[in-house]
Enzyme design. Structure first.
Site, mmCIF file in Angstrom:
data_model
loop_
_atom_site.group_PDB
_atom_site.id
_atom_site.type_symbol
_atom_site.label_atom_id
_atom_site.label_comp_id
_atom_site.label_asym_id
_atom_site.label_seq_id
_atom_site.Cartn_x
_atom_site.Cartn_y
_atom_site.Cartn_z
ATOM 1 N N ARG A 1 0.848 -1.180 0.000
ATOM 2 C CA ARG A 1 0.000 0.000 0.000
ATOM 3 C C ARG A 1 0.892 1.241 0.000
ATOM 4 N NH1 ARG A 1 -3.482 -2.846 -1.469
ATOM 5 N NH2 ARG A 1 -5.544 -3.186 -0.570
ATOM 6 N N GLU B 1 -4.426 6.799 -5.114
ATOM 7 C CA GLU B 1 -4.594 6.243 -6.467
ATOM 8 C C GLU B 1 -5.895 6.756 -7.083
ATOM 9 O OE1 GLU B 1 -4.301 1.996 -5.897
ATOM 10 O OE2 GLU B 1 -2.297 2.167 -5.064
ATOM 11 N N HIS C 1 -1.088 -0.303 -9.796
ATOM 12 C CA HIS C 1 -1.718 -1.236 -8.848
ATOM 13 C C HIS C 1 -2.222 -2.498 -9.566
ATOM 14 C CE1 HIS C 1 -3.992 -1.592 -4.780
ATOM 15 N NE2 HIS C 1 -3.679 -2.770 -5.261
HETATM 16 C C1 8YV Z 1 -6.291 -5.906 -5.803
HETATM 17 C C2 8YV Z 1 -5.062 -5.584 -3.605
HETATM 18 O O1 8YV Z 1 -5.687 -5.351 -6.923
HETATM 19 O O2 8YV Z 1 -5.740 -7.555 -2.556
HETATM 20 C C3 8YV Z 1 -5.515 -6.372 -2.446
HETATM 21 O O3 8YV Z 1 -5.639 -5.773 -1.377
HETATM 22 O O4 8YV Z 1 -4.621 -4.517 -3.486
HETATM 23 C C4 8YV Z 1 -5.129 -6.195 -4.947
HETATM 24 O O5 8YV Z 1 -5.005 -7.561 -4.904
HETATM 25 C C5 8YV Z 1 -7.310 -4.979 -5.315
HETATM 26 O O6 8YV Z 1 -8.166 -5.620 -4.424
HETATM 27 C C6 8YV Z 1 -8.110 -4.464 -6.488
HETATM 28 O O7 8YV Z 1 -8.671 -3.293 -6.127
#
Ligand code: 8YV
Length: 306
Positions: A224, A253, A271
């Site tokens: 993150r 983002e 991302h």
């Molecule tokens: C996904 C992520 O891209 O699992 C997560 O927390 O950041 C990623 O696997 C995300 O959920 C998509 O918005």
């Protein structure tokens, strides 16, 4: 019998998984039409705020298509006894290989080389500056959960020595524990960030950590944005305090700070850590299985303890 209603804030992918959802549920996309829904489907980055929850007095289940729950107001969910599910394990390989790819992209100047050619500089400016190797270097992992451990396996497989920091030392790994991120940065040259984000680890990779990482150091963040202090990172890249960075995640983002866009040897991706069709299909299947379990009154497959 009518289909159960669900508010969908983030679409399942690939398309056939979204179609399966639409076949079995009455999909609502506008939260203002969702006053009666019991289930919400969201993603790690979209999350669900307390204000949004307040619009759904009957809400019982938040299904997150992802593993990060930092964008979900968990204390509100707990207060209201709303269950949360995530998609652990099935995305770990995809995110770990992305981290590895980013390390190579930065160390070997792959993204920069691509731009160099497209900008027509090969003929005029000659050669790119030398890159550095990934193989043979010392890797540090900040956050030793499922993704961090998968990445550690891959790195060890490539012959890298692996160090990690986590809340506690693990007894079931050959990797070397470091008590905090600064001692981790002292030990390694490639610093991988895979920790989950929370209010306590904002800016954890800041000036002091970057200075400890040193002039050959590269930071790779697939977790993150807020875990890395973007301003300190841009300064460290520009001043040569570290050698490079590769970032898949950002504070706000889809906005990326200008300073990072301009910083030398900084690879940026939007991302996409889990964005392979294999991982997204498996994530979507797990979401569908959790929803089906909830509707059938069975235990959730992958509940997140709030
Ligand atoms: C996904 C992520 O891209 O699992 C997560 O927390 O950041 C990623 O696997 C995300 O959920 C998509 O918005």
């Amino acid at each position: 019998m009518s289909c159960p209603r669900i508010l969908v804030l983030a679409e399942l992918k690939p398309q056939e998984m979204a179609e399966q959802l639409a076949k079995n549920y009455d999909v609502v996309r506008d939260i203002n039409d969702a006053a009666d829904v019991e289930m919400v489907l969201t993603s790690g980055s979209v999350g669900l705020s307390a204000e949004q929850m307040a619009k759904m007095p009957n809400l019982r289940l938040i299904a997150v298509n992802g593993v990060g729950v930092d964008a979900v107001d968990l204390s509100e969910a707990k207060k209201r006894d709303i269950q949360v599910t995530t998609t652990p394990d099935v995305l770990s390989s995809a995110v770990a290989e992305m981290a590895l790819g980013l390390a190579f992209a930065s160390a070997r100047r792959i993204a920069e080389g691509d731009r160099f050619i497209r900008d027509g500089k090969w003929a005029t400016d000659g050669k790119l500056p030398l890159g550095s190797s990934v193989l043979g270097r010392r890797a540090g992992i900040l956050g030793y959960g499922r993704i961090g451990r998968k990445l550690a396996d891959l790195l060890r497989g490539l012959g890298l020595e692996v160090f990690y920091t986590a809340r506690s030392r693990k007894s079931d790994t050959p990797d070397t524990y470091c008590a905090d991120v600064i001692s981790l940065a002292h030990e390694c040259e490639l610093l991988f960030v895979t920790a989950s984000a929370n209010a306590d680890n904002n800016g954890l990779v800041g000036r002091e950590t970057l200075s400890a990482l040193g002039t050959n150091g590269i930071v790779i963040n697939v977790a993150r944005g807020p875990l890395v202090d973007a301003e300190a990172l841009a300064l460290a890249l520009t001043s040569g305090m570290i050698a490079g960075a590769a970032l898949d995640v950002f504070d706000d983002e889809p906005h990326v700070p200008e300073a990072l866009m301009k910083a030398p040897n900084c690879v940026l991706t939007p991302h996409v850590g889990s964005a392979t069709s294999e991982a997204r299909r498996a994530m979507a299947q797990l979401v569908l299985d959790n929803l089906a379990a909830y509707v059938a009154g069975k235990p959730l497959l992958t509940p997140y303890e709030v």
